[in-house]
Write a protein that holds these residues in place. Structure first.
Motif, PDB file in Angstrom:
ATOM      1  N   UNK A 187       0.858  -1.202   0.000  1.00 38.42           N
ATOM      2  CA  UNK A 187       0.000   0.000   0.000  1.00 38.42           C
ATOM      3  C   UNK A 187       0.884   1.238   0.000  1.00 38.42           C
ATOM      4  N   UNK A 188       0.368   2.277  -0.651  1.00 34.23           N
ATOM      5  CA  UNK A 188       1.118   3.521  -0.763  1.00 34.23           C
ATOM      6  C   UNK A 188       1.725   3.686  -2.132  1.00 34.23           C
ATOM      7  N   UNK A 189       1.481   4.861  -2.729  1.00 32.83           N
ATOM      8  CA  UNK A 189       2.027   5.176  -4.047  1.00 32.83           C
ATOM      9  C   UNK A 189       2.740   6.528  -3.975  1.00 32.83           C
ATOM     10  N   UNK A 190       3.020   7.123  -5.107  1.00 30.64           N
ATOM     11  CA  UNK A 190       3.861   8.318  -5.144  1.00 30.64           C
ATOM     12  C   UNK A 190       3.379   9.424  -4.209  1.00 30.64           C
ATOM     13  N   UNK A 191       2.061   9.623  -4.134  1.00 23.80           N
ATOM     14  CA  UNK A 191       1.527  10.754  -3.378  1.00 23.80           C
ATOM     15  C   UNK A 191       1.345  10.472  -1.893  1.00 23.80           C
ATOM     16  N   UNK A 192       1.367   9.201  -1.485  1.00 19.08           N
ATOM     17  CA  UNK A 192       0.989   8.893  -0.100  1.00 19.08           C
ATOM     18  C   UNK A 192       1.816   7.786   0.551  1.00 19.08           C
ATOM     19  N   UNK A 193       2.974   7.455  -0.023  1.00 22.36           N
ATOM     20  CA  UNK A 193       3.720   6.313   0.522  1.00 22.36           C
ATOM     21  C   UNK A 193       4.226   6.557   1.945  1.00 22.36           C
ATOM     22  N   UNK A 194       4.460   7.812   2.301  1.00 23.52           N
ATOM     23  CA  UNK A 194       4.921   8.083   3.673  1.00 23.52           C
ATOM     24  C   UNK A 194       3.826   7.786   4.697  1.00 23.52           C
ATOM     25  N   UNK A 195       2.578   8.110   4.357  1.00 24.77           N
ATOM     26  CA  UNK A 195       1.454   7.750   5.230  1.00 24.77           C
ATOM     27  C   UNK A 195       1.331   6.237   5.348  1.00 24.77           C
ATOM     28  N   UNK A 196       1.546   5.551   4.219  1.00 25.28           N
ATOM     29  CA  UNK A 196       1.454   4.089   4.224  1.00 25.28           C
ATOM     30  C   UNK A 196       2.527   3.473   5.116  1.00 25.28           C
ATOM     31  N   UNK A 197       3.726   4.003   5.048  1.00 22.58           N
ATOM     32  CA  UNK A 197       4.817   3.493   5.887  1.00 22.58           C
ATOM     33  C   UNK A 197       4.492   3.692   7.366  1.00 22.58           C
ATOM     34  N   UNK A 198       3.917   4.837   7.701  1.00 22.57           N
ATOM     35  CA  UNK A 198       3.540   5.113   9.090  1.00 22.57           C
ATOM     36  C   UNK A 198       2.538   4.094   9.615  1.00 22.57           C
ATOM     37  N   UNK A 199       1.756   3.499   8.688  1.00 22.61           N
ATOM     38  CA  UNK A 199       0.718   2.550   9.082  1.00 22.61           C
ATOM     39  C   UNK A 199       1.094   1.104   8.775  1.00 22.61           C
ATOM     40  N   UNK A 200       2.378   0.875   8.487  1.00 23.37           N
ATOM     41  CA  UNK A 200       2.865  -0.499   8.404  1.00 23.37           C
ATOM     42  C   UNK A 200       3.154  -1.060   7.036  1.00 23.37           C
ATOM     43  N   UNK A 201       3.130  -0.247   5.984  1.00 25.00           N
ATOM     44  CA  UNK A 201       3.406  -0.775   4.643  1.00 25.00           C
ATOM     45  C   UNK A 201       4.737  -1.503   4.596  1.00 25.00           C
ATOM     46  N   UNK A 202       4.742  -2.652   3.929  1.00 23.48           N
ATOM     47  CA  UNK A 202       5.992  -3.380   3.685  1.00 23.48           C
ATOM     48  C   UNK A 202       6.433  -3.252   2.228  1.00 23.48           C
ATOM     49  N   UNK A 203       5.507  -2.862   1.354  1.00 21.75           N
ATOM     50  CA  UNK A 203       5.806  -2.661  -0.061  1.00 21.75           C
ATOM     51  C   UNK A 203       5.104  -1.379  -0.507  1.00 21.75           C
TER      52      UNK A 203
END
Length: 217
Positions: A187-203
């Motif tokens: 989860x998370x793409x160019x515009x929002x990957x930092x938010x995704x990382x904060x919520x546990x994204x692994x990819x």
């Protein structure tokens, strides 16, 4: 933006979330990008790439895999049943398992081939008619059913609605994964990957921020 800048932002986002950068894989989304742009990223040492269509990937990645060692290729777009064999031959991971019929086809092909890519199950967190994926209410049953086929389920994937706060969808996906004992979160793409990382994204799946705007054609 550039590859080093995106890597720096990922590291900073991991630091803010008290996570190791090693926990997050950056998938450079190379769909419809000119070959010279992709080769520049390969030459810079990056080896994890994502494509949306099997046929497009077939036309370019076998040669690049031969020329550059250690390439890891991810299928991010919808997978049609008649493309399962070539997808399983070319891709290391498939992020878009969205129906049990497709999972069964992959299970049958895995028996025949003796191998199977890692799989992410797609959840349509926004319950949008135009998007693939199971609804959140159906996710637990879908996960159980796919696991029953003895397939390598790595985690879950989502694409939040464009007009909604993505973090709400990332949190929902993380909650579904956690209660099913799944650690992978695509989860998370160019515009929002930092938010995704904060919520546990692994990819995280980043295209335009690395390569620039897509080239129409």
């Amino acid at each position: 933006m550039s590859l080093p800048e995106i890597i720096a932002r990922i590291r900073a986002a991991c630091a803010r979330a008290d996570r190791s950068p090693a926990e997050v894989s950056l998938i450079a989304v190379s769909k419809v990008q000119p070959p010279e742009r992709v080769e520049a990223v390969l030459d810079a040492g990056h080896r994890i790439f994502g494509e949306n269509r099997v046929q497009e990937a077939q036309g370019k990645w076998p040669a690049w895999k031969d020329a550059y060692g250690g390439v890891e290729l991810h299928l991010l777009g919808p997978l049609q049943s008649n493309k399962v064999r070539p997808a399983m031959e070319l891709f290391d991971t498939i992020h878009s398992i969205d129906r049990i019929k497709l999972a069964r086809r992959i299970a049958d092909m895995a028996q025949e081939m003796g191998r199977c890519p890692g799989l992410f199950l797609q959840v349509n967190t926004g319950e949008e008619d135009q998007k693939a994926g199971v609804s959140p209410s159906e996710a637990d049953a879908f996960i159980r059913e796919v696991r029953g086929l003895d397939l390598p389920v790595l985690g879950l994937m989502c694409i939040p609605p464009a007009d909604e706060t993505p973090s709400l969808h990332f949190a929902l996906l993380a909650k579904i994964a956690a209660r099913n004992g799944l650690s992978g979160l695509s989860m998370g793409m160019s515009a929002d990957f930092e938010q995704a990382i904060a919520l546990g994204a692994t990819h995280v799946r980043v295209g335009s921020a690395i390569f620039g705007a897509r080239v129409a054609g």
